[in-house]
Design an enzyme around this catalytic site. Structure first.
Site, short mmCIF file in Angstrom:
data_model
loop_
_atom_site.label_atom_id
_atom_site.label_comp_id
_atom_site.label_asym_id
_atom_site.label_seq_id
_atom_site.Cartn_x
_atom_site.Cartn_y
_atom_site.Cartn_z
CG ASP A 660 -47.32 18.20 -81.02
OD1 ASP A 660 -46.42 17.49 -80.52
OD2 ASP A 660 -47.97 19.03 -80.36
CE LYS A 664 -48.70 17.80 -77.39
NZ LYS A 664 -48.95 19.26 -77.27
#
Length: 802
Positions: A660, A664
């Protein structure tokens, strides 16, 4: 005296005829002097034409004829109209025998619509004791012999009208639309003929007012049947009304206005079904300048004449208009390219073939010399005219159309520069009207939103929109309409918007769907200003983005997947956005509700050289390591707290694996035009290998196996340091690719990263101008409410555009 005119819908059986009777009775008992002009009742004119056509083609028309007679005589003795029914029967029989009819016969047949209506109204009024007289306008209005569109002979008609009304004090019920030649042959006055009859009578009798009773409250800023937000216009000048009539306003016709202008007789448009409403008043007095209304021309066709060989040639327009004049064809709009290389003409569809044949014949030699390439007809068009539109502000409605992927085929403006007409595809008409109307009349701008995914973030967003909608509409003039809510399998859809019970309704009434179903629904219901919101985490759903963009949707997304797939897919989305002039906003992809992506975009766009980006990207991991670093508790207990508070995914390994954070970081890299791929990111996975392949349940009961490793990492730090899981973008960021790394680091507690608390995220942006003093953005980096609010902000930014 006042002239009252009632249209076909006003005179229809039931409420209509009852209302007409009540209006006339009220005026009679209040001692007003009136004369009443009537149109054919209901759909009589169309029905008579249909029977005439059936008779001509030799088809049976008995059923249609019996239905016509039954409707027209309902409520009165049939013997009242028997003579006229018999005359019509003979005409139909003659046409059936010959297999053809002339314009003269057609006028005789269609005239009976008004004759029957006037006799019907007269009979009804007399039965109520109102002293009404049937008046056949053929005895009063005299015309030339142009059957189907006869022109009145004013001097003779005026004399007949004035003589009749000198000696008839009772209520006169006069047939509209019809007249006769000096030899007594029946003629009709063409389109809007009944209004024209009433207008002529008002002129000849110096009436105090012409009251035109219709089925709407007056003239609107647009047709209220097509634009729900249309507003009634209180006052218009004759000039403005004439412009509206010229450009297709169905209530008005230019020839209706002229007799009134000559005598300065006010025209009031009223509603038979709401007679207390004051309607729209039209007088000679000029009103304030500005855009008055949107008018529509339907049943028109665009004729295109194209030819490279016409470059520099003169007289092409003259040849075109000679063809039109010789065939009696009226041209509504003409628009041409430079030096006459391309010319477009808008004519009535029923004359388009005739115009095409005439032009092909006129330009036959030009085809042989290849000066003309082709002459074509497009029937799939409509025309929207913006009455009062100044070219200086035309960019606003035009830009709004383009945003909604409605591209006009051509447009032109009048020489005064105050009226602009747009030729558009017919299937774009309703949506185009709503888009333009919302842009130029200052009414509420409607934003139609489809939300995909209604879990924690999506459900919170929906509730935020519903609770804020009224306030946003009041303060910003923007109406947020969530017309679709969908999960992976079920869809709730309503063009008027979902309600606060949406969750229950989708459970009970949700239907199976595809994204194409939603796209088609938006098209079928002419929904404008479309936004698709992706609150899923689905890799499959992002494959729909380009199709949504190509079908006029802007996209807002909290789903990070689309921006972290292969760089080719990333570029294809941007190409689709540019081609279709749409927007894709995803501020919440990194930092939840923090203004991070926008800041980086602006710095990069301004030419600022960003040299490094570093930060704590995950609110979940921020909470875990902020607490673990300063508390004397095992790592597993802190992780359990994070799970219980909803900071992690149901399987916390999705957070702990680092993917994750890596996504980003990749999103930020691509905002700097770097072409990195996900597999190039160095990621430190926080899950020991033996625990990676377990089921979720097995992992959750094995969390204490993490404690030994993380206790050792914590103990091996420098004194005064704390643990932080960071993403870092570095290297020469002016090249095609940068260095991307996700890792667990130990930093001084006194540093910006070390002082982080709770579940906050922090981002340090280093630039050439700022040197070693980074721009720091810090705040809540996780949570459904924060993320939903960030998505909501993106929606409002799109809604406020333009």
């Amino acid at each position: 005296m006042k002239i009252l005119k009632f249209g076909g819908k006003s005179l229809a059986n039931g409420d209509g005829i009852n209302q007409v009777e009540a209006i006339i009775a009220k005026k009679f008992f209040e001692d007003e002097t009136i004369a009443v002009v009537v149109s054919a009742r209901g759909n009589a004119t169309d029905e008579l034409y249909e029977i005439l056509t059936l008779a001509q083609s030799g088809q049976a028309y008995d059923k249609a004829w019996e239905a016509f007679k039954k409707y027209q005589s309902q409520g009165i003795e049939e013997t009242v109209l028997q003579e006229d029914f018999s005359a019509l029967e003979k005409l139909f029989e003659g046409v059936a025998l010959l297999g053809d009819y002339s314009d003269k016969i057609k006028d005789q047949v269609l005239a009976f619509g008004e004759i029957l209506a006037a006799k019907y109204v007269t009979t009804v009024l007399n039965s109520k004791g109102l002293q009404a007289n049937f008046v056949d306008a053929r005895l009063l209005i005299k015309t030339d012999a142009t059957f189907g569109n006869a022109q009145p002979i004013d001097s003779l008609s005026k004399k007949n009208v004035q003589k009749y009304f000198e000696n008839n004090p009772d209520i006169s019920i006069i047939t509209g639309f019809i007249a006769s030649t000096v030899n007594g042959e029946t003629t009709t006055l063409g389109r809007n003929g009944s209004n024209y009859t009433a207008s002529l009578l008002a002129n000849y009798l110096n009436a105090a007012e012409f009251q035109n009773f219709t089925h709407v409250d007056g003239i609107y800023t647009a047709n209220p049947e097509l634009v729900e937000d249309a507003k009634k216009i209180e006052r218009l000048s004759f000039n403005e009304a004439n412009e509206l009539a010229n450009f297709g306003a169905t209530i008005l016709h230019a020839k209706t206005i002229i007799p009134l202008v000559e005598k300065n007789i006010p025209l009031r448009i009223l509603n038979t079904f709401n007679p207390e409403n004051e309607g729209t008043l039209i007088t000679a007095e000029q009103t304030d300048e500005g855009i008055k209304s949107l008018s529509v021309l339907e049943n028109v066709s665009l004729i295109n004449l194209e030819g490279r060989g016409l470059l520099g040639k003169t007289g092409v327009d003259a040849r075109i208009f000679k063809v039109m004049a010789d065939n009696g064809i009226s041209v509504s709009i003409i628009s041409q390219g430079s030096s006459e290389r391309g010319i477009g003409l808008v004519v009535n569809t029923d004359r388009a073939t005739e115009a095409l044949v005439g032009l092909e014949k006129e330009f036959e030699n030009d085809f042989y010399t290849r000066d003309v390439n082709r002459i074509s007809v497009d029937d799939n068009i409509s025309v929207i005219s913006i009455i009062g539109q100044d070219l200086s502000t035309f960019h606003k409605p035009y830009t709004a159309l383009i945003r909604n992927k409605i591209v006009p085929i051509l447009f032109n403006n009048t020489t005064t520069g105050r009226n602009i007409s747009l030729v558009i595809k017919k299937n774009d008409l309703k949506r185009a009207l709503n888009v333009i109307h919302g842009e130029i009349f200052g009414v509420t701008k409607k934003i139609n939103i489809a939300i995909f995914g209604h879990g924690l973030v999506g459900g919170t967003l929906i509730n935020q929109i519903l609770s804020s909608a009224k306030n946003i509409e009041l303060k910003k003039g923007i109406k947020l309409n969530v017309f679709a809510v969908a999960n992976s399998s079920r869809l709730l859809i309503n063009k008027r918007g979902i309600t606060e019970n949406w969750k229950q309704e989708i459970g009970q009434n949700g239907q199976k769907y595809t994204v194409n179903d939603i796209i088609q629904y938006a098209k079928d219901n002419h929904l404008e200003n479309l936004i698709a919101v992706d609150n899923t985490a689905s890799k499959d759903f992002v494959e729909n983005y380009i199709e949504l963009i190509e079908n006029s949707f802007d996209v807002v997304s909290s789903n990070k997947v689309a921006n972290t797939l292969g760089y080719e897919f990333y570029k294809n989305i941007r190409k689709a956005l540019t081609k279709n002039q749409k927007n894709y906003l995803y501020e919440t992809n990194v930092g939840a509700g923090l203004p991070l992506i926008d800041t980086i975009k602006l710095l990069h766009l301004s030419g600022e050289n960003i040299t490094r980006i570093k930060g704590v990207f995950s609110g979940s991991l921020s909470f875990i390591f902020n607490n673990f670093s300063v508390e004397d508790r095992p790592f597993s207990e802190v992780l359990k707290d994070a799970i219980a508070n909803g900071y992690t995914e149901p399987d916390p390994r999705e957070d702990l694996c680092g993917n994750d954070v890596a996504r980003k970081l990749l999103i930020l890299a691509r905002e700097l035009d770097l072409q990195n791929e996900f597999n190039e990111i160095k990621i430190q996975n926080l899950i020991p290998e033996p625990l990676r392949e377990l089921s979720t349940r097995e992992f959750l009961v094995s969390l204490d196996q993490l404690d030994g490793y993380y206790d050792e990492v914590k103990q091996n730090q420098e004194p005064g340091n704390v643990l932080r899981y960071i993403g870092e973008l570095s290297g020469d960021l002016q090249q095609d690719k940068g260095d991307l790394e996700v890792k667990l680091v130990s930093v001084p507690e006194s540093s910006a990263l070390g002082q982080l608390k709770g579940s906050d995220s922090i981002f340090e942006i280093y630039t050439e101008s700022y040197g070693e003093r980074p721009i720091v953005i810090q705040g809540a980096g996780a949570g459904a409410s924060v993320t939903a609010r960030g998505v909501f902000g993106d929606i409002l930014r799109l809604a406020d555009k333009g």
